[in-house]
Design a protein around this motif. Structure first.
Motif: not given
Lengths: 791, 226
Positions: A697-698, A701, B91, B93-98, B106
């Motif tokens: 998914k990343e 994005i 949803s 769609n942010l990147i969890d680890d950032l 980004v």
């Protein structure tokens, strides 16, 4: 319910074939390593247990201690112990000697064979009931001409197995009769014989010693064994042996303070006891047992962790299934059972593969380790039981964590597509550890190969192609006649050079006040010529000049150490390196070449004719005419030595021993590296699957934000290469210190340059890229709509 | 200007072929605020993906600010997307680890902008959506409304000509939904074209024009009075 589990397992297997295959292969590697190390340990711990009644058999060895010193163990014992025990302890079931024996020539018909014979008392086979193929072991050695052969020996001498009653000639003198044939000895015994003669044979060393007068000094060259009868305690044997020692002490005037011991141990304990002097074969070591067992268990654990990694990485794919099963009423326990069952299925497939691997690898393993392990599970169902139990254990261990992770999934969150979190840090750390090991092994291999080629280069000073060595007394086998044979270019004699098993070392004032240690080699004329060595200064020995017998040839190290300014300056000078330091005139100087293992430094060496026996003849043949020359040598040998088989071999074969341990080390490190490579790749593959699973998914994005395929590739490659780079940083300093220590054991060694580490590191990075590239390329190529819709 | 001409898109699995868009023609002027509505499965998201260059039509033509892009390669679409489009998802769609600032950054990473410039622009964007005080937090430490504000900041930080929002308020409560709509209106007022997919009539009311889709076709267009 089980059919639903099976269907889910089977389809998940089919859907992710590559992953399933890698999982199974990974487990197979771990199980193979565990099985092989298990076989080794089993072999080491079952020494002598193939002998019926082994629990009642003991060996009496010996030890001696000078005053104030620790005792030195000897595996053999005084020749008199067994006969004395038979006389003084009739309650013992049996006591017997096995003399360490002699090299002999066996003649059957017209064929002579060199062999080794051990000599034993007739009671020996009362104690050791070896499995007999033919004949009666209990009476076999009663007759003085009785001989017992192993099946291999029977085949070697007679060309067939059933040879009881046949006769042969020993050393062209004594007629012997085969009384029994036994099965070949397994590898898990301390015995090493192929032929045992009766100690009643008059000419054998045991009989000769028995005839010696009482009180005569007798060598400790017998292995003494006894079998304990019921009701007789070991303590009574100890007491008897104390009495033996007391009775056999030297008379009061001749005592030196040296203490003698006669330790008794069960034969099953011999293999793990320290190797004493005169051992028939090297004993095992508990350290080695731990090391091999440890490596086996380590590899198994790593492959289990890899399995867990891969399984949890794929858990995301199964979570909808889990959530639905939970939603319709499956309990956590049922799900755990399902996934543990799946893991056990994989483990079972891995085990079947492992059995195939072990069967295929065993011959090579036996060759490397010098063993004769068999994996005949059809004959030993207990072996199958063990393997089955191990497989089940692996399945449960490997299945437990994924089952817990999957079983604890929250159905609501899973159906919505929430994340599954499972030990990412641990995963990275494990891959780093695996690559650290891989880089360590790779750099070790590079250094071992560099060092081996250096060693070969050193030996390259000698021209050894087409040179053959003959074990002979040079006085009996005429050098002149050999030189005249067709295809022979040069021939010369030496005591043992260049193989160098006879070492004479001296120390003294060698020249003009210079004291130096030096090595003496006895060589005759033609020796240097046989190896293509030319003098650096002066000349070589000439057969025509009698005065050369009082001269010496030095190597370059000697020239320097003895204080000469140059090779030329040494010519004509006198150095005190003859027998008892007699002065000899320097006739010539030759370049340095090794005379023993490449671990040892080249010593200052004086080559002189001397008056020692010349036991080795080196013959240089013309390249392309070797067979002509060898045929001519054999014909000549038959004329001169009709009764002695010719022992002739290429000199390169003998010189291999100089670097044999390097070759063995390379083989061992090679095997370990292959396993490490496979495991590291599996681990990284698991890490990549997990990353791909998590980052699909990343990636979408980032692509939506304008990242191109190149940007995605750069990101994934750099992040997945990171554990390998960390592994380099950990491995390099460790390897540097370990390898530096190892190289310090060599007198001449390669430099430990940066290229070794960079090479190993680069190789590891390349391996890593090859492992991850498939998955990463696929992920980077996915269109953003697809990856955003993912989950 | 964006212009679609008889655009069709089909999705195939091994057995079924689904027609997502069926001859859609649509023109959107620069600076417009368009809401796309319709029931689930009518093709809204597919239309948005094609407009945002995440997907290509099977048939028909698409002019993206004057360039025909229907048959462009993935690489060319990426280049256009990089400079021209910002996305806001339902949803988030942010990147969890950032963290928040890194997530916003980004959008700028692939545009060859220097790091100090990037930092300034990220700070300004976070300020603009009122989430600057959470710059160092990770997405899971934020509420849904806050996460969507971060996503909006990420969409506008690169100053695209076009912002596409796929149900931006779908996962939010009324209060947060209203806040997000105010932000989008503000962005549109500043001159950026905004196209938004929504189920909410109320939120569609913020747009200047509503396009209704049914079974992959445009069935009605409503122009709201300015």
């Amino acid at each position: 319910m089980f059919s639903s589990y099976l269907a889910a397992a089977w389809r998940s297997f089919l859907r992710d074939r590559l992953y399933a295959l890698i999982n199974i292969i990974g487990l197979a590697i771990g199980l193979s390593a565990a099985l092989l190390s298990g076989l080794y340990i089993h072999n080491e711990l079952t020494f002598e247990r193939f002998l019926p009644g082994y629990e009642h058999i003991y060996r009496i060895s010996a030890a001696f201690a000078p005053p104030g010193a620790a005792p030195t163990p000897v595996d053999s014992s005084p020749t008199d112990v067994a006969p004395w025990l038979r006389g003084h302890m009739p309650s013992l079931q049996a006591a017997a000697r096995l003399n360490i024996g002699t090299d002999v020539v066996i003649r059957v018909g017209e064929v002579d064979t060199l062999a080794h014979i051990y000599w034993a008392d007739p009671e020996f086979f009362e104690i050791f009931r070896f499995p007999a193929e033919q004949g009666d072991l209990l009476t076999a050695l009663q007759r003085p001409d009785g001989v017992v052969l192993t099946r291999s020996a029977a085949r070697e001498f007679f060309g067939r197995d059933r040879v009881v009653g046949e006769t042969f000639l020993l050393d062209h003198e004594h007629t012997m009769r085969v009384a029994a044939v036994i099965q070949d000895l397994p590898s898990n015994t301390h015995f090493k014989f192929a032929m045992i003669g009766s100690s009643r044979a008059e000419f054998c060393p045991t009989a000769a010693l028995d005839r010696a007068p009482a009180g005569a000094q007798k060598p400790w060259d017998s292995n003494t064994y006894f079998r304990l009868s019921p009701g007789v305690t070991l303590a009574s044997v100890h007491a008897a042996l104390d009495q033996f020692i007391e009775e056999h002490r030297p008379p009061p005037g001749k005592r030196t303070g040296m203490k003698t011991f006669l330790p008794v141990m069960p034969i099953t304990a011999i293999h793990m006891a320290p190797t004493g002097a005169a051992a028939m074969r090297d004993h095992g070591s508990v350290d080695m047992l731990y090391a091999i067992g440890g490596v086996g268990v380590l590899i198994l654990i790593v492959s289990i962790i890899n399995f867990v990694n891969l399984s949890t990485a794929r858990a995301a794919r199964r979570r909808v299934e889990v959530a639905v099963r939970k939603a319709v009423g499956a309990t956590r326990g049922q799900l755990i059972v399902q996934f543990m069952g799946e893991a056990s299925l994989y483990a079972a497939l891995g085990a079947i593969l492992a059995v195939c691997v072990v069967e295929l690898a065993l011959p090579e393993f036996n060759r490397l380790a010098g063993t004769d392990f068999t994996f005949d599970y059809w004959q030993h169902p207990d072996l199958l039981l063990w393997a089955g139990g191990l497989t089940l254990l692996v399945g449960l261990l490997a299945g437990a964590y994924p089952a817990l992770v999957l079983g604890s999934i929250n159905p609501v969150s899973a159906l919505k597509g929430g994340p599954v979190r499972a030990g990412g840090l641990l995963r990275g750390a494990l891959v780093t550890a695996q690559f650290t090991v891989l880089i360590g092994l790779l750099s070790t291999i590079i250094v071992v190969f560099e060092q081996t080629s250096l060693a070969k280069e050193q030996l390259g000073l000698l021209e050894t192609r087409g040179v053959f060595a003959i074990d002979t007394d040079c006085r009996e086998f005429s050098l002149d006649r050999v030189r005249a044979l067709p295809g022979v270019i040069a021939a010369g004699c030496s005591e043992s050079a260049p193989v160098g098993f006879v070492k004479r070392r001296s120390y003294g004032v060698v020249h003009a006040g210079v004291s130096s240690p030096y090595r003496r080699e006895v060589v005759g004329s033609g020796f240097f010529e046989a190896y293509g060595l030319k003098p650096v200064a002066g000349r070589l020995f000439s057969p025509d000049r009698v005065a050369d017998a009082q001269s010496v040839i030095l190597n370059m190290t000697a020239v320097t150490r003895f204080g000469f300014a140059s090779a030329a300056a040494a010519i004509g000078e006198f150095v005190n390196v003859g027998d008892d330091g007699k002065p000899l005139q320097v006739l010539g100087v030759i370049a340095d070449f090794p005379l023993e293992s490449v671990r040892s430094p080249i010593e200052p060496t004086a080559f002189s004719p001397g008056d020692g026996p010349l036991r080795m003849m080196s013959v240089r043949t013309r390249l392309g005419q070797e067979t002509v020359a060898l045929g001519a040598i054999k014909d000549l040998w038959k004329q001169v030595q009709p009764f002695r088989p010719l022992s002739m071999y290429p000199i390169t074969q003998a010189l291999q021993d100089f670097y044999a341990d390097l070759v063995a080390a390379a083989a061992v490190f090679g095997a370990c590296s292959t396993v490490a490579l496979l495991l590291a790749c599996t681990g990284l593959f698991g890490l990549t699957s997990f990353a791909v699973e998590r980052r699909t998914k990343e990636t979408g994005i980032r692509k939506a934000m304008g990242a191109g395929r190149g940007d995605i590739l750069r990101l994934l490659f750099s992040q997945l290469t990171l554990p390998v780079l960390e592994a380099n940083l950990i491995a390099w300093p460790i390897c540097f210190f370990v390898l530096r220590r190892w190289l310090a054991g060599f007198a001449y060694h390669v430099d430990l340059g940066a290229e070794v580490f960079l090479g190993a590191g680069l190789a590891a990075v390349l391996v890593a890229w090859v492992t991850i590239c498939g998955q990463v390329l696929r992920l980077a190529a996915v269109r953003p709509v697809t990856s955003l819709r993912y989950e | 200007m964006l212009k679609l001409e008889t655009v069709s898109k089909k999705y195939r699995t091994t057995e079924v072929e689904t027609s997502a868009l069926n001859g859609v023609s649509l023109e959107i002027a620069p600076g417009e605020f368009v809401a796309i509505m319709g029931p689930s499965g009518c093709g809204k998201s597919t239309l948005l993906n094609i407009l945002g260059l995440l997907d290509s039509p099977d048939q028909g033509a698409y002019w993206f600010f004057g360039e025909e892009v229907a048959k462009r390669s993935e690489r060319e679409l990426t280049a256009l997307r990089r400079t021209g489009v910002g996305f806001i998802f339902q949803s988030f769609n942010l990147i969890d680890d950032l963290n928040v600032a890194e997530n916003v950054e980004v959008s700028l990473l692939y545009r060859h902008i220097g790091s100090s410039d990037r930092r300034k622009r990220v700070a300004a964007a976070l300020e603009r959506v009122g989430i600057a005080h959470r710059a160092k937090h990770l997405p899971h430490q934020l509420s849904g409304g806050q996460q969507q504000r971060v996503a909006i900041a990420r969409a506008l930080v690169a100053e695209p000509k076009l912002i596409l929002a796929d149900e931006p308020t779908g996962n939010l409560d009324t209060e947060n939904g209203t806040a997000v709509m105010s932000l989008l209106t503000e962005i549109n007022d500043a001159g950026t074209t905004v196209i938004m997919v929504t189920h909410s009539l109320v939120h569609a009311g913020y747009a200047k024009r509503t396009v209704k889709l049914l079974d992959g076709r445009v069935v009605s267009e409503t122009q709201l009075a300015a």
